[in-house]
Write a protein that holds these residues in place. Structure first.
Motif, mmCIF file in Angstrom:
data_model
loop_
_atom_site.group_PDB
_atom_site.id
_atom_site.type_symbol
_atom_site.label_atom_id
_atom_site.label_comp_id
_atom_site.label_asym_id
_atom_site.label_seq_id
_atom_site.Cartn_x
_atom_site.Cartn_y
_atom_site.Cartn_z
ATOM 1 N N LEU A 136 0.814 -1.217 0.000
ATOM 2 C CA LEU A 136 0.000 0.000 0.000
ATOM 3 C C LEU A 136 0.847 1.266 0.000
ATOM 4 N N GLY A 137 2.182 1.093 0.050
ATOM 5 C CA GLY A 137 3.063 2.247 -0.064
ATOM 6 C C GLY A 137 3.660 2.767 1.228
ATOM 7 N N TYR A 138 3.436 2.066 2.333
ATOM 8 C CA TYR A 138 3.980 2.505 3.621
ATOM 9 C C TYR A 138 5.335 1.848 3.864
ATOM 10 N N SER A 139 6.277 2.616 4.413
ATOM 11 C CA SER A 139 7.613 2.076 4.662
ATOM 12 C C SER A 139 7.572 1.050 5.793
ATOM 13 N N ARG A 140 8.371 0.019 5.651
ATOM 14 C CA ARG A 140 8.420 -1.050 6.657
ATOM 15 C C ARG A 140 8.902 -0.510 8.001
ATOM 16 N N ARG A 141 9.855 0.403 7.957
ATOM 17 C CA ARG A 141 10.426 0.942 9.198
ATOM 18 C C ARG A 141 9.365 1.669 10.029
ATOM 19 N N ASN A 142 8.560 2.498 9.385
ATOM 20 C CA ASN A 142 7.514 3.227 10.110
ATOM 21 C C ASN A 142 6.384 2.301 10.561
ATOM 22 N N SER A 143 6.087 1.312 9.733
ATOM 23 C CA SER A 143 4.963 0.410 10.038
ATOM 24 C C SER A 143 5.271 -0.543 11.183
ATOM 25 N N GLU A 144 6.530 -0.984 11.277
ATOM 26 C CA GLU A 144 6.882 -2.041 12.238
ATOM 27 C C GLU A 144 6.597 -1.641 13.682
ATOM 28 N N LYS A 145 6.945 -0.423 14.046
ATOM 29 C CA LYS A 145 6.712 0.025 15.423
ATOM 30 C C LYS A 145 5.229 0.066 15.736
ATOM 31 N N VAL A 146 4.435 0.538 14.784
ATOM 32 C CA VAL A 146 2.979 0.613 14.977
ATOM 33 C C VAL A 146 2.405 -0.782 15.154
ATOM 34 N N ILE A 147 2.841 -1.725 14.317
ATOM 35 C CA ILE A 147 2.330 -3.099 14.388
ATOM 36 C C ILE A 147 2.733 -3.762 15.695
ATOM 37 N N ASP A 148 3.971 -3.555 16.140
ATOM 38 C CA ASP A 148 4.422 -4.124 17.417
ATOM 39 C C ASP A 148 3.536 -3.642 18.561
#
Length: 209
Positions: free
Chosen positions: A175-187
């Protein structure tokens, strides 16, 4: 006399009375939480370990232990089954009550407690406020064999979490979101409720990214 005997009976069965809570996080403090479960507010005592794992989530799930005393019913909550299992082993040792066990899990992680006992690390156990040399020795002697059985208690749970996390991160990348920014949110989302599905994680993450 009858009342005391009934309390003793209840106390022996306390572990099975309330095994977990899932509801809305109403209040959060380093020592306790208030959770609203369908209109009923539960005050739950927690360790600093659990406190540190809880982020700003509306819904929370805790594994619980109920202590019944003559003067109070006290509910203790844990972010993982492993933490609760370690807590229950600790309070089975003479000289360690719920307050000391909670202090230990506030000073050390559940894994740290396991490793200290398995490696005969008396100094580390003694570093916890309220635990002296004799009690530390007793903890190691009485729990060394028992704590071995806890190894791997969260492995299946963790494996499932990791699978959901990877699938969610992959979807967000598409969907275009960076893995680095997404990982903290998902954790943070997984820690708040480990049973969330990939679909739910994606929806919640999109609102936070």
């Amino acid at each position: 006399i009858w009342l005391k005997s009934q309390l003793l009976i209840l106390n022996k069965k306390e572990n099975n009375m309330i095994t977990q809570l899932k509801g809305k996080l109403v209040e959060k403090y380093p020592t306790h939480l208030v959770i609203d479960c369908q209109g009923v507010g539960y005050e739950v005592n927690i360790s600093l370990f659990t406190f540190g794992q809880i982020k700003k989530e509306d819904t929370i799930k805790l594994y619980t232990h109920l202590q019944i005393r003559e003067d109070a019913h006290l509910l203790y909550g844990f972010i993982t089954e492993l933490e609760r299992a370690v807590f229950r082993l600790l309070i089975s040792v003479s000289g360690i009550g719920t307050s000391t066990a909670r202090t230990m899990l506030s000073s050390l992680t559940p894994k740290d407690v396991q490793n200290a006992i398995l490696s005969d690390d008396i100094d580390r156990i003694k570093s916890v406020k309220g635990i002296g040399l004799k009690t530390a020795q007793r903890v190691i002697i009485e729990l060394k064999d028992k704590i071995k059985n806890l190894q791997g208690i969260d492995e299946i749970y963790q494996k499932s979490n990791n699978t959901n996390k990877e699938e969610t991160l992959s979807a967000l990348e598409v969907l275009g979101y960076s893995r680095r920014n997404s990982e903290k949110v998902i954790d943070n989302l997984i820690q708040g409720d480990p049973e969330r599905s990939v679909e739910t994680l994606i929806k919640l993450a999109l609102n936070k990214l």
